[in-house]
Structures are given as structure tokens and as C-alpha cells.
Motif scaffolding. Structure first.
Motif, mmCIF file in Angstrom:
data_model
loop_
_atom_site.group_PDB
_atom_site.id
_atom_site.type_symbol
_atom_site.label_atom_id
_atom_site.label_comp_id
_atom_site.label_asym_id
_atom_site.label_seq_id
_atom_site.Cartn_x
_atom_site.Cartn_y
_atom_site.Cartn_z
ATOM 1 N N PHE A 124 -27.482 36.569 -18.376
ATOM 2 C CA PHE A 124 -26.170 36.993 -18.857
ATOM 3 C C PHE A 124 -25.923 38.432 -18.440
ATOM 4 N N PRO A 125 -24.673 38.778 -18.184
ATOM 5 C CA PRO A 125 -24.424 40.165 -17.811
ATOM 6 C C PRO A 125 -24.729 41.090 -18.983
ATOM 7 N N SER A 126 -25.443 42.149 -18.699
ATOM 8 C CA SER A 126 -25.751 43.093 -19.769
ATOM 9 C C SER A 126 -25.551 44.518 -19.294
ATOM 10 N N GLY A 127 -25.007 44.667 -18.114
ATOM 11 C CA GLY A 127 -24.745 46.005 -17.614
ATOM 12 C C GLY A 127 -26.013 46.798 -17.402
ATOM 13 N N GLY A 128 -27.097 46.109 -17.116
ATOM 14 C CA GLY A 128 -28.350 46.796 -16.821
ATOM 15 C C GLY A 128 -29.080 47.277 -18.052
ATOM 16 N N MET A 129 -28.607 46.868 -19.234
ATOM 17 C CA MET A 129 -29.228 47.375 -20.444
ATOM 18 C C MET A 129 -30.570 46.693 -20.691
ATOM 19 N N ARG A 130 -30.725 45.543 -20.066
ATOM 20 C CA ARG A 130 -31.888 44.752 -20.424
ATOM 21 C C ARG A 130 -32.295 44.015 -19.160
ATOM 22 N N THR A 131 -33.175 44.605 -18.410
ATOM 23 C CA THR A 131 -33.564 43.960 -17.162
ATOM 24 C C THR A 131 -34.408 42.741 -17.475
ATOM 25 N N THR A 132 -34.466 41.819 -16.505
ATOM 26 C CA THR A 132 -35.050 40.512 -16.807
ATOM 27 C C THR A 132 -36.506 40.564 -17.235
ATOM 28 N N PHE A 133 -37.242 41.536 -16.727
ATOM 29 C CA PHE A 133 -38.657 41.569 -17.098
ATOM 30 C C PHE A 133 -38.878 42.180 -18.478
ATOM 31 N N GLU A 134 -37.836 42.794 -19.002
ATOM 32 C CA GLU A 134 -37.959 43.407 -20.325
ATOM 33 C C GLU A 134 -37.820 42.370 -21.426
ATOM 34 N N ALA A 135 -37.724 42.869 -22.626
ATOM 35 C CA ALA A 135 -37.559 41.989 -23.770
ATOM 36 C C ALA A 135 -36.322 41.123 -23.607
ATOM 37 N N ARG A 136 -36.410 39.895 -24.079
ATOM 38 C CA ARG A 136 -35.250 39.035 -24.047
ATOM 39 C C ARG A 136 -34.378 39.290 -25.264
ATOM 40 N N GLY A 137 -33.185 38.786 -25.188
ATOM 41 C CA GLY A 137 -32.298 38.943 -26.332
ATOM 42 C C GLY A 137 -32.515 37.813 -27.322
ATOM 43 N N TYR A 138 -31.925 37.945 -28.480
ATOM 44 C CA TYR A 138 -31.965 36.846 -29.442
ATOM 45 C C TYR A 138 -30.591 36.678 -30.069
ATOM 46 N N THR A 139 -30.352 35.471 -30.555
ATOM 47 C CA THR A 139 -29.088 35.206 -31.227
ATOM 48 C C THR A 139 -29.355 35.076 -32.720
ATOM 49 N N ALA A 140 -28.424 35.516 -33.525
ATOM 50 C CA ALA A 140 -28.609 35.468 -34.971
ATOM 51 C C ALA A 140 -27.348 34.906 -35.628
ATOM 52 N N TRP A 141 -27.553 34.013 -36.583
ATOM 53 C CA TRP A 141 -26.443 33.347 -37.267
ATOM 54 C C TRP A 141 -25.528 34.369 -37.941
ATOM 55 N N ASP A 142 -24.225 34.162 -37.772
ATOM 56 C CA ASP A 142 -23.230 34.951 -38.489
ATOM 57 C C ASP A 142 -22.683 34.051 -39.593
ATOM 58 N N PRO A 143 -23.240 34.174 -40.813
ATOM 59 C CA PRO A 143 -22.877 33.200 -41.851
ATOM 60 C C PRO A 143 -21.408 33.277 -42.282
ATOM 61 N N SER A 144 -20.684 34.302 -41.826
ATOM 62 C CA SER A 144 -19.277 34.369 -42.219
ATOM 63 C C SER A 144 -18.422 33.375 -41.428
ATOM 64 N N SER A 145 -19.010 32.780 -40.392
ATOM 65 C CA SER A 145 -18.271 31.806 -39.603
ATOM 66 C C SER A 145 -18.952 30.449 -39.767
ATOM 67 N N PRO A 146 -18.225 29.423 -40.176
ATOM 68 C CA PRO A 146 -18.891 28.170 -40.535
ATOM 69 C C PRO A 146 -19.569 27.445 -39.376
ATOM 70 N N VAL A 147 -20.698 26.852 -39.696
ATOM 71 C CA VAL A 147 -21.442 26.001 -38.775
ATOM 72 C C VAL A 147 -20.589 24.753 -38.509
ATOM 73 N N PHE A 148 -20.613 24.251 -37.273
ATOM 74 C CA PHE A 148 -19.771 23.078 -36.989
ATOM 75 C C PHE A 148 -20.456 22.101 -36.047
ATOM 76 N N VAL A 149 -19.874 20.919 -35.960
ATOM 77 C CA VAL A 149 -20.401 19.873 -35.080
ATOM 78 C C VAL A 149 -19.456 19.712 -33.904
ATOM 79 N N MET A 150 -20.006 19.843 -32.708
ATOM 80 C CA MET A 150 -19.210 19.623 -31.506
ATOM 81 C C MET A 150 -19.498 18.214 -31.016
#
Ligand code: ADP
Ligand code: MG
Length: 737
Positions: free
Chosen positions: A140-166
């Protein structure tokens, strides 16, 4: 003619003529009532109450109501309930659904499938899987903030937005709205800045309300109703347009005799095939809990709009992503293609996303609603001038937040209004502010003064929409503002985040201005009125009631020292000024490295957009336009030669035809020459050493060179025999459905 000799364009036309309206079984007969299936694919309060133990349900409700983080101690219980619910809904997989900086939404699916101790297949979903996930997100584009060999990113639930079924064609997926962060906590997505902006705005707004004596309010949220404009054309035409397929806009195409000049499309009756599409899309959106409310034809032929009932900004932003996604997928089922680009067709209106924005407090009040009592109206004035202050001070940043290549054709280009941010308030409100500026009634008690100013009469006046200005990029519409310059294809999170933070900053300044007067012994109400007056005077340059499309406005804005950032690269440069960085830091919106990274991502995106357009145009001109032009030249030449043979000595008679042929031959030469120039501009731009310089060159050299190529191509389209023209024409794409 044999089938193979019929041009693909004519075959597409025939295909479109044969299309039937798609009828969805169950829907056509009326199906279930909307109120019954609304939100049926979301883990909403109803589902939570049913699936969760009461104390956990209460805790989760409180978490979302207060906009807080999920308490880890209940995560496993919630995850279990969510899983049970999702399995009942036919889900086999789950995903953290987030807004990366590509401007789309991203999802990586994981199966619930796992094996228990006895090697039996079971479905499992833990609290930690609900709360956090680690996509392999290195590309994903990160503007060079996080090169591929570095730590990966993580996603975290935002409970203010409801979980849904696609729903998918062969099974369903549980989607968990999330934010996307690096391990150092840097925002890699568009949603995080929005959530941060809501936090700071909440804090500042509550402080101001407390200062004004409203102690009960514990939370203030921005409310948002984004009106989504879009185009729909038949898929058969779309498939024959390499420019639309690759870039989302037509890079060539002569204007049709009939465009939008008759103004007969806007609010016109909706054609059956389109209505069938809208109804199916709305049905899908209702299941996802997206409260789409209005649908209508827009100004340009083939242009439409869908608007929802407003919601809290973060939910509205997620829902707008779903709107774009569902419109796109349902369009396909109807053999239509959705075009979200800001300017898919030259010469007719482009698409935007008018963002209706206001502030709501935890008591359910709209803070931009003029009220009945002087007290309410004092509060209204404070929040109103906070918006004026925010937009005035951060006009450049607001412009930068909507700077993408597509929007440049909608703002700042030849046919579009200039890219100057100004605010329209309407005649009555302007009059009130003018009288405040003059100090009218300054010696009277504030409550009497407010009655005389007539703020409480505004709601009645506002119901009369005659004084609405449709040309303003940012307009007050009675009890909310409408930020209209937002592009149709973009994620709204960032522009709204900047708006929120700008207003938060202004509220803080107003609070200080009021407090300073109070400490000097001035009564509160008088102190407030003085601070309001000060803001009214200071923000006068941002208010403009005239025609924003008029050429005079550009000069007037210059006198007022308002930024006129014509093209995306100069607008984007606003984000990295020291002043902007200080603002981002002060409001907690973005850290310095995040600002730099975002700037880089946006510029890179801009360069890539134009690079693709440039490549596609070269290809279209060489492989589609020029061959058609050569064929036409040959037809003309042969026809003249034949006439000369049949009518010896009638040179004069054939002179006009020869002249036509000559002009056409000249056009071919011109096109070849302009293509060479374009090539030079393109390779020159790409060879530059910095992304800033590349972006500038794309805007200043490549785009104008593309326009020059287009100009000849469009003339050829008007000269070449209709059955020899390979590209679907505007009159077909825009009118045949
Ligand atoms: P108008 O016709 O004046 O633009 P509508 O009532 O049709 O107003 O609303 C247009 C959009 O504005 C809708 O999406 C609506 O939900 C939204 N809207 C209305 N009130 C608010 C508010 N307080 N905050 C945010 N959006 C709002
Ligand atoms: Mg509209």
C-alpha cells in the motif's frame, strides 16, 4: 453487410438497443418493507441485543456512544457473538475493511476455518482477531514511511462503525470497519485522521459549550450527509473506450449537438433501466444499513445523484465507501458502468460530492440551527463564526484536501469555477453579520440585541430556498454547511478531517477570546458578542455571495488575499508548509512524518494518473483515431480521382472536395506533430528528478499538450464518416441507454 463488417461501435449500439430491464425476483413484487430489512446485514443494536449478554451489550453500546475504544475484557464475548451471527448469515470468511491511501477500500479475507485438538474442522473467531489484524500490507502507498522490510502495519476495529456482511456470488464475508496503522502508530489510512479530528473537535466544542453554560453536553460530533453524483453509461460503449476503462474519463470525444443546454435532464423522469438499477442498489444499501434517501437525475445527461440521511461523520464516510462500491457492482448486473470520475465528459457538468456538514451535541441539538431563544442564538453565532474562522484560516488546506487530478477539471479549469474556497451565507444571515459588524445595538442588553438582530427568524426565511447560491464551494443551507468542492470519486474522510480540525482550532481561539474578556470583568454574554464581532470582521474576506464562476471573482479574491490554487500540485504543496504542519500538530490530526508521507503519496498519485492518461491518449490517437483518419483520407482521395476520371475537365467543380481533402490531410499532419510534442512533454516530465517537479510538469506541460492532441482528434471525429469512427460517441454514451 456481414456481421464481421459491422463496426464494433454499431454492434454495441445494437446490443444496447436489445437490452431488457433487469427485474430482481422478490424486489419487483414489493418484497419486504424497508423498515423490516434495513440494517439486516449489520451487527446493529438489534443483533447485539439478541446475541450478547446484557452487561456486555450495555458496555459495547456505551463504548460506541462515547466514541471510546473497546474494552479488551469483553472482546472475546463480542467476537463470539459476532461469529455466531455471521455464520447464520452465511459467512465463511472475515476481513478488516479499511481505507488505505489509494482512495478505495481494502479487504483481505481470512476464513473462520481452523482445526481443534482432535483435528476436526471448526469455525473460530477470537477477540484479538476482531480487534486487530495484520494484513501483509507492504504494497500500500505509505509515502516511504514504512519500507517493506520494516515493521508491517496492522488494522484495528473502529467500534463506532458497525460490523457488516458483504454478500458475494457464492457466499458472504464478515467485514470489520477498521483503521490502518503502522507499528509506530502512524496513520496509514484515511480514516484515522478523521477519527482524530472528531476527537479534537469534540473536545473544543464541549469546552465552548461549557463556557457558554451548557454543562449537560458531554459529546459533540460532526454530522455528515454526502450527496454522491455519478454517471452511468452502457457497458458495451464503455468496453470500446480504452480511455474510460483506464482513466475513468474520455480523453477524446467531440461535443454532441445536444448536450445539457436544454436542461431537460435535471430532475427529469428516470428511465426504466436506470430506475431498476437504483432500486436494486438501494435495496443492497438498506441491508447494509446505509440510509440512502433521495435519487434523481443530475444536470448532465447520463448523470445521477444519490443522497443519504446524514449520520455521524465517521459512519457517513464508511457508508459513502459502501455507496460507491455497491453502485459499481450493481451497475454491472444491469450492463451499465458506473463512472465516478469528476469529469468523465468534457463540455457537460462534472461530478462532485456535496458534503452536508453540521455539528450535533449529545442532547440531540444541531449546533448550526438558529434557535428560538436569545441564548440558543448566541450559541448559534459562536459556532457559525467558528466555521467562518476555520474555513478562512485553512482555505488552502481545504483546497489541498480535495486536490486530485480529476477534480482539477471540475475546479480551476476552463469550463469550471475557479478553485477558490469561499463561503456563501445567504442574504439574511449576511445582513445579520453586517449589523453585528457595525455594532448595531451594542449598548443594549445582549438578549434584546439578539432578538432585534432577528436570528430566530432565520429558520423561516431559510425554508425559502430562493437565495441559494449553487456556485459556491462552501455554502450555508439553513442549518448546515454544504462543502461542495469535494470530488465525486474520493474518500471524504480527509477533507472532512481538515474541516473538523479547522473548526476545532477556531473554537479554541474563540474560547480564548471570550475568556480573556471575562477575566477583565466583562459579563459573559457581552464577551461572547464581542468575540463574535471580532471574528465576523476578521473573516469578511472569505464570505462571497456573488457568482463564483464569474471572471471578476478571481480578481476580487486576489484583492482579498484568498488562495487561488488552480492545479493539484500547487494545492498539495499547502499541506507541507511550516504553518500547516504546525496546525496538524496542534490539532493532533497528523504528525510531521505523516504529513510528509501523505504529501508524497498524493503527488505520486497525481503523477501516475496523468502518466496513465498520457499513455492511453497516445495509444488511442495512434491506433484508433489515425487509422480512421487515414481511411477517410483514402475515401476522399479515391472519390475525387473517380470523379475526375468520369468528368474530365471539371476541375472547378471538384475544387471544394480537394480543399476538404487538403484540410483533412493537414489535420493528419498536425496530429502527428502534436503527438510528437506530447511525447516530448511526457518523457521530459518523467525524466525530472523530483516528484514535485514531475507533478508540476505534468500539470503545466503534459496536460496542455494532451488538450492539443484532443483538439485535432475531435475535429476528425466530426469529419470522418460515421461508420468508420471506432470510438463510441458522446451522443451515444450520454443518451442511449
Ligand atoms: P437541501 O435540499 O437543503 O440540501 P436536504 O434536507 O435535502 O437539504 O439534505 C441534503 C443532505 O443534507 C441530505 O443528505 C441530508 O441528510 C443532509 N443533512 C440534513 N441535515 C443535516 C445535518 N444537520 N448535518 C449534516 N447533514 C445534514
Ligand atoms: Mg447535487
Amino acid at each position: 453487410m456481414a456481421q464481421s463488417q459491422v463496426s464494433p461501435r454499431f454492434r454495441a449500439l445494437e446490443e444496447v438497443r436489445r437490452r431488457a430491464i433487469r427485474v430482481v425476483p422478490g424486489l419487483a413484487e414489493g418484497g419486504s418493507r424497508v423498515a423490516e430489512h434495513f440494517g439486516s446485514n449489520t451487527f446493529d443494536a438489534r443483533a447485539m441485543r439478541e446475541k450478547l449478554p446484557r452487561p456486555v451489550f450495555k458496555k459495547l453500546q456505551e463504548t460506541t456512544r462515547r466514541g471510546e475504544k473497546l474494552d479488551r475484557t469483553i472482546a472475546d464475548t463480542v467476537a463470539h457473538a459476532v461469529k455466531e451471527w455471521a455464520l447464520e448469515k452465511g459467512c465463511s470468511h472475515f476481513c478488516h475493511w479499511f481505507q488505505p491511501q489509494t482512495g478505495l477500500t481494502a479487504e483481505k479475507h481470512d476464513a473462520f476455518l481452523t482445526f481443534d485438538d482432535d483435528a476436526q474442522a471448526i469455525e473460530r473467531f477470537s477477540g484479538s482477531q476482531l480487534i486487530q489484524s495484520e494484513p501483509d500490507a507492504s504494497s500500500f502507498p505509505s509515502g516511504g514511511m514504512r519500507t517493506t522490510f520494516e515493521a508491517r502495519g496492522y488494522t484495528a476495529w473502529d467500534p463506532s462503525s458497525p460490523v457488516f456482511v458483504m454478500e458475494g456470488p457464492n457466499g458472504n464475508t464478515l467485514c470489520i470497519p477498521s483503521v490502518f496503522l503502522s507499528y509506530y502508530g502512524q496513520a496509514l489510512d484515511n480514516k484515522t485522521p478523521l477519527l482524530r479530528s472528531m476527537e479534537v473537535l469534540n473536545r473544543r466544542a464541549v469546552e465552548v459549550l461549557k463556557l457558554l453554560g451548557h454543562d449537560k453536553v458531554y459529546r459533540v460530533v460532526p454530522t455528515l450527509g454526502p450527496e454522491q453524483e455519478y454517471f452511468l453509461i452502457d457497458r458495451a460503449f464503455y468496453d470500446l473506450r480504452p480511455d474510460l476503462v483506464a482513466t475513468g474519463r474520455t480523453l477524446v470525444g467531440a461535443r454532441p449537438a445536444k448536450g445539457q443546454q436544454l436542461e431537460d435532464h435535471y430532475f427529469g423522469s428516470i428511465k426504466g433501466r436506470i430506475l431498476a438499477f437504483m432500486q436494486e442498489a438501494e435495496h443492497e444499501l438498506y441491508k447494509l444499513g446505509v440510509p440512502v434517501k433521495t435519487r434523481h437525475n443530475e444536470v448532465s445527461p447520463a448523470q445521477y445523484e444519490s443522497a443519504p440521511i446524514f449520520e455521524e461523520a465517521n459512519v457517513a464516510s464508511d457508508h459513502n465507501q459502501l455507496v460507491m462500491e455497491i453502485l459499481r457492482s450493481v451497475a454491472r448486473r444491469h450492463d451499465l458502468t458506473l463512472l465516478l470520475h469528476e469529469k468523465p465528459f468534457a463540455g457537460v457538468n462534472g461530478s462532485g460530492k456535496h458534503n452536508n456538514w453540521s455539528l450535533a451535541d449529545s442532547e440531540g441539538n444541531n449546533l448550526l440551527e438558529p434557535g428560538k431563544t436569545p441564548d440558543q442564538n448566541l450559541q448559534f453565532l459562536v459556532f457559525l463564526v467558528a466555521v467562518l474562522k476555520g474555513v478562512h484560516k485553512r482555505a488552502g488546506l481545504l483546497r489541498s484536501a480535495i486536490a486530485i487530478s480529476g477534480n482539477d477539471h471540475r475546479l480551476g479549469a476552463n469550463e469550471a469555477p475557479p478553485a477558490i474556497i469561499s463561503v456563501f451565507l445567504g442574504e439574511q444571515l449576511t445582513d445579520i453579520l453586517d449589523r453585528i459588524e457595525k455594532g448595531e445595538g451594542a449598548n443594549q442588553p445582549t438578549s434584546e440585541r439578539l432578538i432585534q438582530l432577528g436570528v430566530s427568524k432565520l429558520p423561516e426565511v431559510n425554508r425559502d430556498y430562493t437565495d441559494r447560491n449553487r456556485t459556491s464551494p462552501f455554502a450555508f443551507t439553513g442549518n448546515k454547511f454544504e462543502f461542495r468542492a469535494v470530488p465525486s470519486s474520493a474518500v471524504i474522510s480527509v477533507p472532512i478531517a481538515i474541516l473538523n480540525a479547522a473548526v476545532a482550532e477556531a473554537l479554541e481561539e474563540l474560547k480564548t477570546a471570550i475568556e480573556q474578556r471575562k477575566t477583565k470583568g466583562m459579563p459573559l454574554e457581552k464577551a461572547v458578542m464581542e468575540a463574535v464581532r471580532e471574528a465576523v470582521v476578521a473573516t469578511k474576506p472569505i464570505r462571497y455571495e456573488g457568482n463564483n464562476y464569474a471572471a471578476e471573482w478571481v480578481l476580487e479574491a486576489e484583492r482579498r488575499k484568498l488562495p487561488n490554487l488552480r492545479k493539484a500540485p500547487e494545492a498539495l504543496a499547502q499541506t507541507v508548509t511550516p504553518e500547516s504542519k504546525a496546525f496538524f500538530a496542534r490539532t493532533g490530526l497528523l504528525r510531521e512524518e505523516e504529513v510528509e508521507a501523505r504529501y508524497h503519496v498524493m503527488l505520486e498519485r497525481y503523477v501516475k494518473d496523468i502518466e496513465i492518461e498520457y499513455d492511453v491518449l497516445k495509444n488511442v490517437a495512434r491506433t484508433l483515431v489515425l487509422p480512421a483518419a487515414f481511411a477517410h483520407q483514402e475515401t476522399l482521395g479515391r472519390s475525387i480521382a473517380a470523379a475526375e476520371a468520369a468528368l474530365p475537365g471539371s476541375g472547378d467543380l471538384l475544387a471544394p472536395q480537394k480543399s476538404d481533402l487538403k484540410e483533412h490531410a493537414r489535420d493528419i499532419a498536425t496530429l502527428a506533430e502534436r503527438l510528437k510534442k506530447l511525447e516530448r512533454a511526457g518523457s521530459g516530465a518523467l525524466a525530472l528528478d523530483s516528484i514535485e517537479r514531475k507533478a508540476r510538469a505534468m500539470a503545466d506541460e503534459v496536460l496542455p499538450a494532451m488538450e492539443m492532441v484532443r483538439e485535432v482528434c475531435d475535429r476528425m471525429e466530426e469529419n470522418v464518416a460515421d461508420d468508420a469512427w471506432p470510438l463510441p460517441k458522446y451522443r451515444e454514451m450520454l443518451f442511449v441507454v
